[in-house]
Design an enzyme around this catalytic site. Sequence first.
Site, PDB file in Angstrom:
ATOM      1  N   SER A 159     -14.367 -11.144 -94.156  1.00 42.67           N
ATOM      2  CA  SER A 159     -15.649 -11.432 -94.821  1.00 42.67           C
ATOM      3  C   SER A 159     -16.219 -10.430 -95.926  1.00 42.67           C
ATOM      4  O   SER A 159     -15.570  -9.276 -95.858  1.00 42.67           O
ATOM      5  CB  SER A 159     -16.771 -11.740 -93.692  1.00 42.67           C
ATOM      6  OG  SER A 159     -17.958 -11.615 -94.197  1.00 42.67           O
ATOM      7  N   TYR A 184     -19.863  -6.489 -86.490  1.00 40.18           N
ATOM      8  CA  TYR A 184     -19.003  -7.624 -87.135  1.00 40.18           C
ATOM      9  C   TYR A 184     -18.599  -7.001 -88.357  1.00 40.18           C
ATOM     10  O   TYR A 184     -17.334  -7.254 -88.642  1.00 40.18           O
ATOM     11  CB  TYR A 184     -20.350  -8.854 -87.633  1.00 40.18           C
ATOM     12  CG  TYR A 184     -19.706  -9.641 -88.550  1.00 40.18           C
ATOM     13  CD1 TYR A 184     -18.973 -10.557 -88.065  1.00 40.18           C
ATOM     14  CD2 TYR A 184     -20.138  -9.633 -89.826  1.00 40.18           C
ATOM     15  CE1 TYR A 184     -18.472 -11.661 -88.980  1.00 40.18           C
ATOM     16  CE2 TYR A 184     -19.683 -10.756 -90.607  1.00 40.18           C
ATOM     17  CZ  TYR A 184     -18.916 -11.827 -90.132  1.00 40.18           C
ATOM     18  OH  TYR A 184     -18.281 -12.852 -90.993  1.00 40.18           O
TER      19      TYR A 184
END
Length: 318
Positions: A159, A184
């Site tokens: 990501s 994350y």
Amino acid sequence: MTTAQHKIGSGFGARSTAEEVLNGIDLSGRLALVTGGYSGLGLETTRALANAGAHVVVPARRPADAEAALAGIPGTEVGELDLADLASVEAFAGRFLGTGRPIDILIASAGIMAAPERRVGPGWESHFAICHLGHHALVNRLWPALKAGGGARVVTVASSGHHSSPMRWDDVQFERGYDRWLAYGQAKTANVLFAVHLDKLGTEHGIRAFSLHPGAILTPLQRHLRPEEMVERGWIDEHGNQADPEFKSPEQGAATQVWAATSPRLDGMGGLYCEDCDVAEIAAEEGEWVGVRPYAIDAGEAERLWKFSAGLTGVPLG
């Protein structure tokens, strides 16, 4: 620094769909394995690969849910796997290897985002454990099947979130204070670094690896975010409808991982981070979340992470 981390002019872009990037590509007789392949982008990836002729194996923590989601997609099968449980990873890999089948495509699509603090296994931070360590163990356990594929590709779904954090070597497991977005971000950096070193190890066996940013898409990945958080970020309106015009549809969001897994334009290449159905450029500067940050494709960092992960999981290559 000389690098292949540059756009190649794929002919596709941010609005291309998984079906479009597979146009003219016949995957008959090929076997693909897609973690998280029954929800969100993973489901669209499974659908596109199956429609192109591939047989798609979908490991699932909730097999019954996966069976229901895949009911209308021919050429798919479900196996039980919990990426947060190394015993489950070993058991799944053992069952699969027992079938004697090679793997042509492995897409590591499963993951979590901005989850509350949770410890899994021997106390590992959940993003790092599920997004990275579980996949590290799975790929290494399945190494014989990948080698048998005679030209397999492994694709890790990272990501642009990797821009928020490099590897936090002084506190990888967030034992000195938890931040769900940094957790994350570190896990997504780990996804990119994993592909870099996997490609180095796999090239001699014909195994090439890629990582990617799929784009911003509303999927079940946002399940840990409150609606008011997404409204504040401009992702949805007060009625829950998508509000950001830059967001992709799930079919568009699945396109880059499908492209990375199948495009003949990537033959002979590997270890690269992709976005919008092309190889990405190295990020020009901090603050602009486009391209890949240098720390995420650093070969030394990638090797360090590999050794660290092998030590934690106890899973040797092959």
